[in-house]
Write an enzyme that holds these catalytic residues in place. Structure first.
Site, PDB file in Angstrom:
ATOM      1  N   TYR A   1       0.748  -1.193  -0.277  1.00 38.17           N
ATOM      2  CA  TYR A   1       0.101   0.094   0.097  1.00 38.17           C
ATOM      3  C   TYR A   1       0.873   1.270   0.002  1.00 38.17           C
ATOM      4  O   TYR A   1       1.902   1.348   0.439  1.00 38.17           O
ATOM      5  CB  TYR A   1      -0.924  -0.059   1.149  1.00 38.17           C
ATOM      6  CG  TYR A   1      -1.953  -0.736   1.085  1.00 38.17           C
ATOM      7  CD1 TYR A   1      -3.176  -0.410   0.511  1.00 38.17           C
ATOM      8  CD2 TYR A   1      -2.293  -2.160   1.765  1.00 38.17           C
ATOM      9  CE1 TYR A   1      -4.305  -1.171   0.758  1.00 38.17           C
ATOM     10  CE2 TYR A   1      -3.341  -3.045   1.813  1.00 38.17           C
ATOM     11  CZ  TYR A   1      -4.361  -2.561   1.194  1.00 38.17           C
ATOM     12  OH  TYR A   1      -5.385  -3.390   1.078  1.00 38.17           O
TER      13      TYR A   1
ATOM     14  N   TYR B   1      -0.598 -10.172   0.563  1.00 33.21           N
ATOM     15  CA  TYR B   1       0.250  -9.450   1.436  1.00 33.21           C
ATOM     16  C   TYR B   1       0.221 -10.201   2.799  1.00 33.21           C
ATOM     17  O   TYR B   1      -1.060 -10.329   3.152  1.00 33.21           O
ATOM     18  CB  TYR B   1       0.150  -7.996   1.456  1.00 33.21           C
ATOM     19  CG  TYR B   1      -1.022  -7.356   1.939  1.00 33.21           C
ATOM     20  CD1 TYR B   1      -1.114  -7.121   3.302  1.00 33.21           C
ATOM     21  CD2 TYR B   1      -1.910  -6.914   1.022  1.00 33.21           C
ATOM     22  CE1 TYR B   1      -2.287  -6.729   3.744  1.00 33.21           C
ATOM     23  CE2 TYR B   1      -3.066  -6.227   1.273  1.00 33.21           C
ATOM     24  CZ  TYR B   1      -3.548  -6.077   3.003  1.00 33.21           C
ATOM     25  OH  TYR B   1      -4.405  -5.534   3.351  1.00 33.21           O
TER      26      TYR B   1
ATOM     27  N   ARG C   1      -3.328 -11.723   3.698  1.00 33.34           N
ATOM     28  CA  ARG C   1      -4.451 -11.363   3.090  1.00 33.34           C
ATOM     29  C   ARG C   1      -4.414 -11.746   1.846  1.00 33.34           C
ATOM     30  O   ARG C   1      -3.673 -11.780   0.857  1.00 33.34           O
ATOM     31  CB  ARG C   1      -4.484  -9.791   3.069  1.00 33.34           C
ATOM     32  CG  ARG C   1      -4.475  -9.270   4.252  1.00 33.34           C
ATOM     33  CD  ARG C   1      -6.022  -9.520   5.240  1.00 33.34           C
ATOM     34  NE  ARG C   1      -7.122  -9.811   4.770  1.00 33.34           N
ATOM     35  CZ  ARG C   1      -7.995  -9.206   4.335  1.00 33.34           C
ATOM     36  NH1 ARG C   1      -8.014  -7.799   4.478  1.00 33.34           N
ATOM     37  NH2 ARG C   1      -9.188  -9.644   3.929  1.00 33.34           N
TER      38      ARG C   1
ATOM     39  N   HIS D   1      -7.327  -8.601  -2.501  1.00 31.70           N
ATOM     40  CA  HIS D   1      -8.838  -7.877  -2.132  1.00 31.70           C
ATOM     41  C   HIS D   1      -8.633  -6.625  -2.466  1.00 31.70           C
ATOM     42  O   HIS D   1      -7.441  -5.846  -2.615  1.00 31.70           O
ATOM     43  CB  HIS D   1      -9.248  -8.024  -0.691  1.00 31.70           C
ATOM     44  CG  HIS D   1      -8.089  -7.451   0.142  1.00 31.70           C
ATOM     45  ND1 HIS D   1      -7.048  -7.916   0.502  1.00 31.70           N
ATOM     46  CD2 HIS D   1      -8.335  -6.217   0.621  1.00 31.70           C
ATOM     47  CE1 HIS D   1      -6.468  -6.948   1.428  1.00 31.70           C
ATOM     48  NE2 HIS D   1      -7.087  -6.100   1.352  1.00 31.70           N
TER      49      HIS D   1
ATOM     50  N   HIS E   1     -10.830  -2.935  -1.175  1.00 30.89           N
ATOM     51  CA  HIS E   1     -11.488  -2.417  -0.100  1.00 30.89           C
ATOM     52  C   HIS E   1     -12.492  -1.568  -0.914  1.00 30.89           C
ATOM     53  O   HIS E   1     -12.282  -0.796  -1.746  1.00 30.89           O
ATOM     54  CB  HIS E   1     -10.630  -1.657   0.767  1.00 30.89           C
ATOM     55  CG  HIS E   1      -9.918  -2.197   1.605  1.00 30.89           C
ATOM     56  ND1 HIS E   1     -10.070  -2.778   2.677  1.00 30.89           N
ATOM     57  CD2 HIS E   1      -8.398  -2.838   1.203  1.00 30.89           C
ATOM     58  CE1 HIS E   1      -8.967  -3.400   3.396  1.00 30.89           C
ATOM     59  NE2 HIS E   1      -8.097  -3.246   2.530  1.00 30.89           N
TER      60      HIS E   1
HETATM   61 FE   LIG Z   1      -6.267  -4.568   2.647  1.00 33.79          FE
END
Ligand SMILES: [Fe+2]
Lengths: 250, 199
Positions: free
Chosen positions: A116, A155, A165, A168, A170
């Site tokens: 991110y 990740y 995770r 995905h 959000h």
């Molecule tokens: Fe996330």
């Protein structure tokens, strides 16, 4: 008495109460951060009123031409982001299966390596200089929306010893009233990490979790350009008003 | 077998996660270049009618630690109790705001106009209040609550009267600390737990 709800929409009654069974458990020891951040006491249930049945509206003038294109929006079209090009698309409808037109849909995600663009994310995978990681759009008159983006990477995250995770995106949706406000996540069909993920597992109802998994949608993929994934979103609906005014004495 | 219902089931919530600001408040993460107009900076514009107030507070977890990563949205009517979009509503009140706990201190601030009392469907009014929706990492479904004001008449409010334990009513009431300034803390869990709503 004046009709406070005149002209708002076809269904003018109170919001349909939330079925909390299909939502995640607020307290779930498998997702450690939820342990100290979930209320112990029951929620106070009330019929909705104007505060919940109205909500913000957004004009098209606030939106830019690249806002729903995450491949290009970080540097305004100068160079594309790295990754598997995908279109995420679908409809926003309510529980009465009515389209929710003109509503704000916002998304955010990791880049193709699972990183991110956030100072708190120190994962080994590098930032992509051409990827910001968020987008937004308004649904059209049929509740339809689309984003062009890249498939985010899986990740690792600090929870239990080795939690990852699944891929995905959000998703944040408004609807037409503040009581419909929803944040969720879109998963990708066939990702084996879904079944290992403690955050996905906060949703105890399997069918409910399955509805967060977007199928590959070849019919809407563009040859030699991008794959498509379809993600429909259902928001709370409202009751119809025919019997809302109780007959005197009943 | 019975007939099939045509109603759909709401999409399940998932936590907003630790990076929610990337998506909803990009400038907070230093990514502000992405949009020309970020949404939700303020619920009012210059010229909003009524008393301008500032509400500050913190969001505490069950251990008493203030969350540094909470994101809150607020929704309210104008000073006359009219919601934006309704006829006669103050055009300088958009009513909706997004704000975050400070990454260092955990404190949030909402600057807005004090809302008016709101007419109820069955007649009567609810006391002036601001609706809140709180999301963060570890919150699996957004938490709904309300801010009421200690210097308003809250006696007839239908929601406050539904709270059985009188001391819990205080968790929804902002305390006046100076002219136009209020304090409102949110406790997610444990002693002094805020009343959260299913509404
Ligand atoms: Fe996330």
């Amino acid at each position: 008495m004046t009709d406070l709800y005149a002209g708002m929409r076809a269904d003018k009654g109170p919001l349909i109460p939330r079925n909390r069974e299909i939502h995640p458990d607020p307290y779930d020891p498998g997702y450690k951060t939820s342990v100290a951040r979930s209320p112990n006491l029951p929620l106070l249930a009330m019929e909705s009123g104007q505060s919940e049945e109205t909500g913000p509206t957004f004009g098209h003038s606030k939106f830019g031409q690249y806002d729903n294109n995450l491949i290009l929006n970080w540097n305004r079209g100068a160079a594309p982001a790295v990754g598997e090009r995908i279109m995420m698309h679908g409809r926003v409808v309510d529980e009465n299966n009515r389209a929710v037109p003109n509503t704000l849909v916002e998304i955010w995600q990791a880049n193709a390596g699972g990183r991110y663009r956030h100072k708190k994310d120190g994962y080994l995978a590098p930032l992509d200089p051409n990827f910001g990681g968020c987008g937004r759009t308004l649904t059209d008159e049929n509740g339809y929306y689309q984003f062009l983006t890249i498939r985010p990477g899986a990740y690792p995250w600090p929870n239990r010893g080795n939690d990852w995770r699944p891929m995905h995106i959000h998703v944040s949706v408004f609807g037409h009233s503040f009581g419909q406000r929803l944040i969720t996540q879109m998963y990708f069909e066939g990702d084996p990490l879904i079944n290992l993920c403690p955050i996905a597992a906060t949703v105890k109802d399997r069918a409910s979790l399955d509805r967060l998994v977007a199928p590959l949608d070849m019919a809407h993929s563009r040859p030699l350009d991008f794959l498509a994934y379809k993600f429909d979103i259902v928001l709370r609906g409202r009751r119809q008003t025919m019997f809302e005014n109780r007959i005197e004495g009943m | 077998m019975v007939q099939k219902l045509e109603t759909l089931i709401e999409s399940a919530s998932q936590t907003a996660g630790p990076y929610v600001h990337i998506g909803l408040m990009p400038s907070y993460t230093g990514n502000g270049q992405i949009y020309d107009h970020e949404l939700g900076h303020s619920p009012i514009e210059d010229g909003a009618k009524g008393e301008i107030i500032e509400i500050t507070g913190e969001v505490f977890d069950g251990t008493g630690w203030a969350l540094r990563d909470a994101l809150i949205e607020s929704w309210q009517p104008d000073a006359a109790g009219n919601f934006p979009g309704n006829e006669g509503a103050d055009p300088a009140v958009s009513g909706w705001c997004r704000f975050a706990a400070d990454a260092d201190s955990g404190e949030f601030t909402l600057r807005t106009v004090k809302p008016g009392k709101v007419a109820l469907r069955g007649g009567g009014f609810s006391a002036p209040h601001i609706s809140l929706w709180i999301v963060a990492r570890g919150i699996n479904i957004g938490l709904q609550t309300r801010i009421y004001f200690e210097d308003e008449d809250n006696s007839g409010d239908p929601l406050l009267s539904r709270i059985e334990q009188a001391p819990r009513v205080q968790t929804l009431i902002a305390k006046k600390v100076a002219d136009g300034k209020y304090r409102y803390n949110i406790r997610l869990q444990g002693e002094g737990e805020t009343v959260f709503l299913d509404i």
